[in-house]
Design a protein around this motif. Structure first.
Motif, mmCIF file in Angstrom:
data_model
loop_
_atom_site.group_PDB
_atom_site.id
_atom_site.type_symbol
_atom_site.label_atom_id
_atom_site.label_comp_id
_atom_site.label_asym_id
_atom_site.label_seq_id
_atom_site.Cartn_x
_atom_site.Cartn_y
_atom_site.Cartn_z
ATOM 1 N N LEU A 106 38.804 41.274 90.144
ATOM 2 C CA LEU A 106 39.231 40.736 88.381
ATOM 3 C C LEU A 106 41.007 41.077 88.256
ATOM 4 O O LEU A 106 40.939 39.672 87.382
ATOM 5 C CB LEU A 106 38.966 42.297 87.297
ATOM 6 C CG LEU A 106 37.350 42.096 87.326
ATOM 7 C CD1 LEU A 106 36.854 43.294 86.297
ATOM 8 C CD2 LEU A 106 36.572 41.020 86.671
ATOM 9 N N ALA A 108 42.819 42.997 88.625
ATOM 10 C CA ALA A 108 43.535 44.228 87.652
ATOM 11 C C ALA A 108 44.750 44.997 88.523
ATOM 12 O O ALA A 108 44.411 44.918 89.838
ATOM 13 C CB ALA A 108 42.340 45.018 87.235
ATOM 14 N N ARG A 188 33.589 50.665 74.039
ATOM 15 C CA ARG A 188 32.278 49.593 73.524
ATOM 16 C C ARG A 188 30.916 49.902 73.416
ATOM 17 O O ARG A 188 30.456 50.588 73.633
ATOM 18 C CB ARG A 188 32.846 48.798 75.225
ATOM 19 C CG ARG A 188 31.957 46.844 75.375
ATOM 20 C CD ARG A 188 32.287 46.764 76.181
ATOM 21 N NE ARG A 188 31.317 45.054 76.458
ATOM 22 C CZ ARG A 188 30.395 45.083 76.680
ATOM 23 N NH1 ARG A 188 29.210 45.895 76.726
ATOM 24 N NH2 ARG A 188 29.899 43.476 76.276
ATOM 25 N N ARG A 229 44.939 46.870 76.599
ATOM 26 C CA ARG A 229 44.165 45.172 76.709
ATOM 27 C C ARG A 229 43.667 45.434 77.924
ATOM 28 O O ARG A 229 42.335 45.045 78.171
ATOM 29 C CB ARG A 229 44.763 44.438 76.596
ATOM 30 C CG ARG A 229 45.538 43.803 75.272
ATOM 31 C CD ARG A 229 46.056 42.357 75.272
ATOM 32 N NE ARG A 229 47.917 42.551 76.054
ATOM 33 C CZ ARG A 229 48.684 42.993 75.210
ATOM 34 N NH1 ARG A 229 49.310 43.626 74.423
ATOM 35 N NH2 ARG A 229 49.787 42.866 76.484
ATOM 36 N N LEU A 230 44.027 46.221 79.317
ATOM 37 C CA LEU A 230 43.726 45.817 80.110
ATOM 38 C C LEU A 230 42.175 47.096 80.719
ATOM 39 O O LEU A 230 41.226 46.759 80.634
ATOM 40 C CB LEU A 230 44.503 46.699 81.905
ATOM 41 C CG LEU A 230 43.741 47.151 82.453
ATOM 42 C CD1 LEU A 230 43.596 45.475 83.756
ATOM 43 C CD2 LEU A 230 45.404 47.779 83.397
ATOM 44 N N LEU A 232 40.261 47.411 77.164
ATOM 45 C CA LEU A 232 39.137 46.677 76.696
ATOM 46 C C LEU A 232 38.575 45.402 78.056
ATOM 47 O O LEU A 232 37.441 46.055 77.096
ATOM 48 C CB LEU A 232 39.773 46.724 75.474
ATOM 49 C CG LEU A 232 40.578 46.766 74.387
ATOM 50 C CD1 LEU A 232 40.851 46.582 73.024
ATOM 51 C CD2 LEU A 232 38.932 47.421 73.818
ATOM 52 N N ARG A 233 39.768 44.960 78.446
ATOM 53 C CA ARG A 233 39.057 44.079 79.569
ATOM 54 C C ARG A 233 37.750 45.024 80.292
ATOM 55 O O ARG A 233 36.919 44.089 80.970
ATOM 56 C CB ARG A 233 40.009 43.553 80.487
ATOM 57 C CG ARG A 233 39.576 42.181 81.293
ATOM 58 C CD ARG A 233 40.962 41.735 81.572
ATOM 59 N NE ARG A 233 40.183 40.364 82.627
ATOM 60 C CZ ARG A 233 40.980 40.537 83.958
ATOM 61 N NH1 ARG A 233 41.936 41.444 84.318
ATOM 62 N NH2 ARG A 233 40.521 39.603 85.094
ATOM 63 N N ASP A 236 35.132 46.018 79.163
ATOM 64 C CA ASP A 236 33.926 43.963 78.411
ATOM 65 C C ASP A 236 33.512 43.541 80.123
ATOM 66 O O ASP A 236 32.723 43.312 80.187
ATOM 67 C CB ASP A 236 34.885 43.035 77.945
ATOM 68 C CG ASP A 236 33.788 41.873 77.821
ATOM 69 O OD1 ASP A 236 33.055 42.369 76.761
ATOM 70 O OD2 ASP A 236 33.682 41.103 77.882
ATOM 71 N N GLU A 237 34.289 43.578 81.098
ATOM 72 C CA GLU A 237 33.724 43.008 82.279
ATOM 73 C C GLU A 237 32.684 43.582 82.816
ATOM 74 O O GLU A 237 31.993 42.487 83.736
ATOM 75 C CB GLU A 237 34.888 42.603 83.431
ATOM 76 C CG GLU A 237 36.357 41.326 82.878
ATOM 77 C CD GLU A 237 35.617 40.295 83.281
ATOM 78 O OE1 GLU A 237 34.941 40.248 83.869
ATOM 79 O OE2 GLU A 237 36.678 40.077 82.619
#
Length: 396
Positions: A106, A108, A188, A229-230, A232-233, A236-237
């Motif tokens: 991803l 990251a 989430r 943001r990381l 949350l990403r 989601d991913e």
């Protein structure tokens, strides 16, 4: 909730306010959550029959640990059980190698790493390493267990060989040159709504978290925003449902590197019980039930959580009396005890101290005062001694 530990106990408290009934799968009736919830199934998390009994009639099944075998979770899903987070997400918190590979794919930030199938793989990795090596059991480690920070390649090879001989998968990675450890919690829902709390600093001792400072002092706003943001990403991913904890290293040059993931309420989020508009336990329930998520705004400029760890020498003074004396000195301290027997190093509770209004996270003296009170309180509950020599009977 699969698991009857302190996380399930505190989730039960949140469930009461939401009008929900939390059933727990506990190993014994003395487990922390089994002491307080009337709906208990006694059994093991690796017993399919026990899992099915716990799941019977439930709207959703969730977890207070990551140790349920994935193949058993797949069978629950095949039975039509709503499992949250789903096994396809949870595997990234269960298997460090799966997690490292997925996060790397991803983009990251993760340490340079490699799978180890034989001790010789350590030598091959070490040849291109720029720093010391860390050897990790791929599954099952926590609170510093299953992790070896090797002083040299020989020790790394030996640690890998020991894990492999025990039938445990192994990975090796470069040690991150870090300034400190951080963590960020996100949540989430199945609807896809996300929420994130401020980044916190976690203080470790012997591989165990002893203190959390929320928010992390002296953290650049851009770095804090990037961390949120990381998280949350990633949530989601990976398709996370519930709370996701992302443990981070802040590098010496101010960057971020992901260390671990947890998909459940987490020690780094205990401060939210008293320091946030929505606690991580309520938020986890909101998420897995697909409610709209709660407000994560902090209630004070700083909140400090200090873990209460069992002392090497258990005090003769009862815990009840220790709590009595603590409240006499610090009436604003918030105590959360887990109903666990005391033993050296065991997490038996935590204390939250919420900073007074009007302070600032940028005021080092203000932050230090809140940290000091939290540390004094936690040590008192562990040891029945005040490290600053305070005596309530002194003339004042």
């Amino acid at each position: 909730m699969i698991g009857g530990g302190q996380l399930a106990r505190m989730t039960h408290q949140a469930a009461i306010a939401l009008g929900q009934r939390l059933r727990v799968l506990a190993v014994t009736p003395d487990d922390p959550a089994a002491q307080v919830t009337p709906d208990v199934v006694i059994g093991s998390h690796d017993d399919l029959d026990a899992l099915r009994r716990a799941a019977a009639g439930a709207d959703v099944v969730t977890f207070d640990h990551e140790h349920v075998p994935p193949e058993l979770l797949d069978k629950l899903v095949a039975d039509g059980v709503n499992v949250a987070p789903p096994p396809s997400a949870l595997i990234h918190a269960q298997d460090k190698l799966v997690m490292r590979r997925r996060l790397d794919a991803l983009g990251a930030p993760v340490p340079r790493f490699a799978a180890v199938t034989a001790p010789a793989d350590v030598d091959a990795f070490a040849a291109g390493a720029d720093t010391a090596l860390v050897v990790k059991a791929v599954r099952g480690g926590y609170d510093g267990r299953g992790v070896t920070l090797a002083r040299d390649t020989a020790q790394a090879r030996e640690a890998a060989a020991d894990f492999l001989q025990s039938g445990v998968g192994v990975l090796v990675e470069e040690k991150v040159e870090m300034r400190r450890e951080l963590a960020v919690l996100a949540a989430r829902s199945p609807f896809g709504q996300g929420a994130v709390w401020p980044v916190v600093e976690t203080v470790q001792r012997d591989g165990i978290c002893v203190e959390v400072i929320a928010p992390a002092p002296g953290l650049d706003d851009d770095v804090a925003g990037a961390a949120g943001r990381l998280a949350l990403r990633i949530a989601d991913e990976l398709g996370v449902v519930g709370v996701l904890a992302v443990e981070l290293f802040e590098t010496v040059d101010g960057g971020l590197v992901v260390n671990e993931l947890a998909m459940r309420p987490h020690n780094s989020g205990h401060w939210t019980m008293d320091g946030s508009r929505t606690s991580q336990f309520e938020q986890h329930l909101r998420a897995v039930l697909d409610y709209p998520l709660g407000d994560t705004t902090p209630l004070a400029p700083v909140t400090v959580m200090a873990n209460v760890l069992g002392a090497q020498q258990i005090p003769t003074m009862s815990m009840d009396e220790r709590v009595h004396h603590l409240f006499a000195r610090f009436p604003d301290a918030k105590v959360h005890l887990y109903g666990k027997a005391e033993r050296p190093g065991r997490k038996i509770g935590h204390v939250n101290v919420v900073g007074a209004p009007g302070g600032s996270i940028d005021d080092a003296d203000y932050v230090a005062d809140v940290r000091n009170r939290a540390a004094l309180a936690a040590h008192w509950l562990s040891h029945a001694e005040w490290t600053d020599g305070w005596d309530p009977h002194d003339e004042r």
